[in-house]
Design a protein around this motif. Structure first.
Motif, short mmCIF file in Angstrom:
data_model
loop_
_atom_site.label_atom_id
_atom_site.label_comp_id
_atom_site.label_asym_id
_atom_site.label_seq_id
_atom_site.Cartn_x
_atom_site.Cartn_y
_atom_site.Cartn_z
N ILE A 109 0.83 -1.20 0.00
CA ILE A 109 0.00 0.00 0.00
C ILE A 109 0.88 1.26 0.00
CG2 ILE A 109 -0.25 0.21 2.49
CD1 ILE A 109 -3.30 0.53 1.91
N ARG A 110 0.49 2.25 -0.74
CA ARG A 110 1.23 3.51 -0.79
C ARG A 110 0.47 4.55 0.03
NH1 ARG A 110 5.51 2.65 -3.44
NH2 ARG A 110 5.48 1.42 -5.32
N ARG A 123 -0.62 1.43 -12.70
CA ARG A 123 -1.52 0.32 -12.42
C ARG A 123 -0.98 -0.61 -11.32
NH1 ARG A 123 -5.73 -0.63 -14.93
NH2 ARG A 123 -5.17 0.55 -16.77
N ALA A 124 0.33 -0.69 -11.17
CA ALA A 124 0.93 -1.55 -10.14
C ALA A 124 0.45 -1.18 -8.74
CB ALA A 124 2.45 -1.46 -10.20
N PRO A 175 -6.43 -2.49 -3.78
CA PRO A 175 -7.42 -2.96 -4.76
C PRO A 175 -8.68 -2.09 -4.82
CG PRO A 175 -7.33 -4.44 -2.88
CD PRO A 175 -6.20 -3.46 -2.71
N GLU A 176 -8.83 -1.18 -3.88
CA GLU A 176 -9.98 -0.26 -3.90
C GLU A 176 -9.84 0.80 -4.98
OE1 GLU A 176 -9.48 -2.16 0.03
OE2 GLU A 176 -8.10 -1.01 -1.21
N LEU A 177 -8.66 0.93 -5.58
CA LEU A 177 -8.47 1.87 -6.68
C LEU A 177 -9.12 1.30 -7.93
CD1 LEU A 177 -4.71 2.91 -6.27
CD2 LEU A 177 -6.75 4.20 -5.58
N PHE A 219 -10.82 3.38 4.55
CA PHE A 219 -9.57 3.73 5.23
C PHE A 219 -9.72 4.71 6.38
CE2 PHE A 219 -8.53 2.66 0.79
CZ PHE A 219 -7.78 1.52 1.04
N SER A 220 -10.89 5.25 6.61
CA SER A 220 -11.05 6.21 7.70
C SER A 220 -10.80 5.51 9.04
CB SER A 220 -12.46 6.80 7.68
OG SER A 220 -13.42 5.80 8.00
N MET A 221 -10.46 6.30 10.03
CA MET A 221 -10.23 5.74 11.36
C MET A 221 -11.48 5.01 11.85
SD MET A 221 -7.18 6.06 12.39
CE MET A 221 -7.31 5.85 14.14
N GLU A 222 -12.62 5.57 11.56
CA GLU A 222 -13.87 4.95 12.02
C GLU A 222 -14.05 3.56 11.42
OE1 GLU A 222 -18.43 5.67 11.00
OE2 GLU A 222 -17.58 7.28 12.23
#
Length: 118
Positions: free
Chosen positions: A24-25, A42-43, A49-51, A95-98
């Motif tokens: 993950i970046r 694309r890599a 994978p949510e992209l 990805f949010s903290m919640e």
């Protein structure tokens, strides 16, 4: 750039051309959080994978594809606005903290035996 918040708020596009297939970046997650238009190799979708190209970012496999995506965004405000909105929605959903915090807490509690595993 640290902190990157002000730069991201002003950016027309965040370009992540790195073709390395590596996890993950964080810069992409940060760009999602700031509702940025993202153009990435694309890599990067292998680690995130949510992209989804054309939905919350534009993905390309070559320098020419990444450059064409930047030009397209510069000329299509509707696409740019849609990608920004969907980028933020993706961040909040996954990805949010919640939301991410809730999922992580559940895994930790299950591992500690505090909650029955499903």
């Amino acid at each position: 750039v640290y902190p990157a918040d002000e730069e991201l708020e002003r950016a027309d596009v965040v370009i992540v051309p790195t073709p390395i297939e590596l996890g993950i970046r964080v810069r992409i997650l940060t760009a999602l959080a700031h509702s940025c238009c993202i153009v990435a190799h694309r890599a990067n979708a292998l680690g995130i994978p949510e992209l989804v190209s054309g939905e919350n970012c534009i993905l390309g496999s070559t320098g020419a594809e990444l450059a064409d995506a930047c030009i397209k965004l510069a000329n299509d405000r509707t696409l740019s606005d849609m990608l920004r909105s969907n980028a933020r929605a993706t961040y909040l959903r996954y990805f949010s903290m919640e939301n991410a915090g809730r999922a992580l807490t559940k895994v930790i509690e299950e591992a500690a035996g505090e909650v029955p595993a499903r």
